[in-house]
Scaffold this motif. Sequence first.
Motif, PDB file in Angstrom:
ATOM      1  N   LEU A 103       0.869  -1.177   0.000  1.00 29.81           N
ATOM      2  CA  LEU A 103       0.000   0.000   0.000  1.00 29.81           C
ATOM      3  C   LEU A 103       0.904   1.224   0.000  1.00 29.81           C
ATOM      4  O   LEU A 103       1.783   1.332   0.850  1.00 29.81           O
ATOM      5  CB  LEU A 103      -0.881  -0.026   1.249  1.00 29.81           C
ATOM      6  N   ASN A 104       0.717   2.125  -0.946  1.00 30.78           N
ATOM      7  CA  ASN A 104       1.569   3.306  -1.042  1.00 30.78           C
ATOM      8  C   ASN A 104       1.276   4.242   0.126  1.00 30.78           C
ATOM      9  O   ASN A 104       0.249   4.914   0.161  1.00 30.78           O
ATOM     10  CB  ASN A 104       1.331   4.012  -2.385  1.00 30.78           C
ATOM     11  N   LEU A 105       2.188   4.285   1.087  1.00 32.46           N
ATOM     12  CA  LEU A 105       1.978   5.098   2.286  1.00 32.46           C
ATOM     13  C   LEU A 105       1.809   6.580   1.969  1.00 32.46           C
ATOM     14  O   LEU A 105       1.028   7.265   2.620  1.00 32.46           O
ATOM     15  CB  LEU A 105       3.130   4.901   3.272  1.00 32.46           C
ATOM     16  N   LEU A 106       2.545   7.097   0.990  1.00 30.92           N
ATOM     17  CA  LEU A 106       2.422   8.524   0.670  1.00 30.92           C
ATOM     18  C   LEU A 106       1.009   8.884   0.215  1.00 30.92           C
ATOM     19  O   LEU A 106       0.561  10.008   0.403  1.00 30.92           O
ATOM     20  CB  LEU A 106       3.441   8.931  -0.392  1.00 30.92           C
ATOM     21  N   ALA A 107       0.296   7.940  -0.362  1.00 28.77           N
ATOM     22  CA  ALA A 107      -1.086   8.178  -0.787  1.00 28.77           C
ATOM     23  C   ALA A 107      -2.031   8.269   0.412  1.00 28.77           C
ATOM     24  O   ALA A 107      -3.193   8.644   0.257  1.00 28.77           O
ATOM     25  CB  ALA A 107      -1.546   7.070  -1.733  1.00 28.77           C
ATOM     26  N   LEU A 108      -1.546   7.939   1.592  1.00 25.49           N
ATOM     27  CA  LEU A 108      -2.391   7.916   2.792  1.00 25.49           C
ATOM     28  C   LEU A 108      -2.285   9.182   3.637  1.00 25.49           C
ATOM     29  O   LEU A 108      -2.951   9.291   4.664  1.00 25.49           O
ATOM     30  CB  LEU A 108      -2.016   6.712   3.660  1.00 25.49           C
ATOM     31  N   LYS A 109      -1.461  10.113   3.224  1.00 28.66           N
ATOM     32  CA  LYS A 109      -1.266  11.343   4.004  1.00 28.66           C
ATOM     33  C   LYS A 109      -2.617  12.005   4.276  1.00 28.66           C
ATOM     34  O   LYS A 109      -3.454  12.123   3.384  1.00 28.66           O
ATOM     35  CB  LYS A 109      -0.349  12.279   3.226  1.00 28.66           C
ATOM     36  N   ASN A 110      -2.833  12.364   5.534  1.00 29.24           N
ATOM     37  CA  ASN A 110      -4.070  12.992   6.016  1.00 29.24           C
ATOM     38  C   ASN A 110      -5.277  12.062   5.994  1.00 29.24           C
ATOM     39  O   ASN A 110      -6.413  12.511   6.057  1.00 29.24           O
ATOM     40  CB  ASN A 110      -4.388  14.280   5.235  1.00 29.24           C
ATOM     41  N   ARG A 111      -5.038  10.758   5.927  1.00 32.69           N
ATOM     42  CA  ARG A 111      -6.109   9.766   5.954  1.00 32.69           C
ATOM     43  C   ARG A 111      -5.978   8.931   7.226  1.00 32.69           C
ATOM     44  O   ARG A 111      -4.951   8.935   7.882  1.00 32.69           O
ATOM     45  CB  ARG A 111      -6.011   8.820   4.751  1.00 32.69           C
ATOM     46  N   GLN A 112      -7.016   8.167   7.531  1.00 33.44           N
ATOM     47  CA  GLN A 112      -6.963   7.220   8.640  1.00 33.44           C
ATOM     48  C   GLN A 112      -6.848   5.813   8.077  1.00 33.44           C
ATOM     49  O   GLN A 112      -7.433   5.507   7.036  1.00 33.44           O
ATOM     50  CB  GLN A 112      -8.204   7.342   9.526  1.00 33.44           C
ATOM     51  N   ILE A 113      -6.096   4.966   8.807  1.00 33.84           N
ATOM     52  CA  ILE A 113      -5.926   3.579   8.382  1.00 33.84           C
ATOM     53  C   ILE A 113      -6.178   2.642   9.552  1.00 33.84           C
ATOM     54  O   ILE A 113      -5.949   2.994  10.705  1.00 33.84           O
ATOM     55  CB  ILE A 113      -4.520   3.321   7.789  1.00 33.84           C
ATOM     56  N   HIS A 114      -6.681   1.451   9.225  1.00 34.34           N
ATOM     57  CA  HIS A 114      -6.843   0.355  10.188  1.00 34.34           C
ATOM     58  C   HIS A 114      -5.591  -0.503  10.149  1.00 34.34           C
ATOM     59  O   HIS A 114      -5.093  -0.810   9.071  1.00 34.34           O
ATOM     60  CB  HIS A 114      -8.005  -0.572   9.789  1.00 34.34           C
ATOM     61  N   LEU A 115      -5.122  -0.917  11.309  1.00 27.27           N
ATOM     62  CA  LEU A 115      -4.071  -1.924  11.421  1.00 27.27           C
ATOM     63  C   LEU A 115      -4.694  -3.106  12.146  1.00 27.27           C
ATOM     64  O   LEU A 115      -5.084  -2.981  13.309  1.00 27.27           O
ATOM     65  CB  LEU A 115      -2.872  -1.409  12.218  1.00 27.27           C
ATOM     66  N   GLY A 116      -4.831  -4.227  11.456  1.00 27.30           N
ATOM     67  CA  GLY A 116      -5.474  -5.389  12.070  1.00 27.30           C
ATOM     68  C   GLY A 116      -6.921  -5.090  12.400  1.00 27.30           C
ATOM     69  O   GLY A 116      -7.602  -4.369  11.681  1.00 27.30           O
ATOM     70  N   ASP A 117      -7.368  -5.623  13.543  1.00 29.85           N
ATOM     71  CA  ASP A 117      -8.781  -5.492  13.928  1.00 29.85           C
ATOM     72  C   ASP A 117      -9.072  -4.315  14.843  1.00 29.85           C
ATOM     73  O   ASP A 117     -10.221  -3.923  14.987  1.00 29.85           O
ATOM     74  CB  ASP A 117      -9.243  -6.775  14.641  1.00 29.85           C
ATOM     75  N   GLU A 118      -8.033  -3.773  15.501  1.00 35.20           N
ATOM     76  CA  GLU A 118      -8.281  -2.795  16.559  1.00 35.20           C
ATOM     77  C   GLU A 118      -7.761  -1.392  16.282  1.00 35.20           C
ATOM     78  O   GLU A 118      -8.447  -0.413  16.563  1.00 35.20           O
ATOM     79  CB  GLU A 118      -7.617  -3.265  17.865  1.00 35.20           C
ATOM     80  N   VAL A 119      -6.567  -1.277  15.797  1.00 37.01           N
ATOM     81  CA  VAL A 119      -5.854  -0.004  15.794  1.00 37.01           C
ATOM     82  C   VAL A 119      -6.250   0.872  14.603  1.00 37.01           C
ATOM     83  O   VAL A 119      -6.387   0.401  13.482  1.00 37.01           O
ATOM     84  CB  VAL A 119      -4.327  -0.246  15.793  1.00 37.01           C
ATOM     85  N   ILE A 120      -6.427   2.159  14.901  1.00 34.98           N
ATOM     86  CA  ILE A 120      -6.656   3.160  13.862  1.00 34.98           C
ATOM     87  C   ILE A 120      -5.609   4.252  14.024  1.00 34.98           C
ATOM     88  O   ILE A 120      -5.419   4.793  15.117  1.00 34.98           O
ATOM     89  CB  ILE A 120      -8.076   3.765  13.934  1.00 34.98           C
TER      90      ILE A 120
END
Length: 173
Positions: A103-120
């Motif tokens: 997943l291109n991390l630079l495309a995620l700037k100013n966005r929220q992401i899920h890591l696994g089932d719990e973490v945002i």
Amino acid sequence: MPVPFFGDDKSTIAKLLGTLPQQGRIEWIGLRPKRREAVQVVAEAEAETDRHLLGDHARPRPGGKRQITLLQHEHLAAVAGYLGLAEPLDPARLRRNLVVSGLNLLALKNRQIHLGDEVILEITGECHPCSRMEEELGPGGYNAMRGHGGLTARIIQGGLIRVGDAVSVVSSE
């Protein structure tokens, strides 16, 4: 002669920027127990909401933009190539917390992401290289890392992060 206009350019770009259907994967987790001490590679870590990873020496303030750092897995080989190395870099040398692939991390700037089932996480900005990259990687290390230093994030919702966890964009709808 005027250039023909075929629609609202801003909405097209906004649509393209918002299109991230693929998922990534956590490839590596590192904790820095003390400043300048060796990074501990772990299979899982606890992210504390609005604070940091437990066991990491960083103590950002609540609301801080650099509570956790992420690095693009695919960039490890690119940086190694700039340094004339045959093998991708060991992420521990770069002192980031998480390495993410697919997943291109630079495309995620100013966005929220899920890591696994719990973490945002909320991606807050770029994590620029520091002068220690010359010390760690040798002459040219700083410039090899420019544009490949990763991203910083705020922990919106804590929980357990594991190597192998999926990484996906939180829907804005």
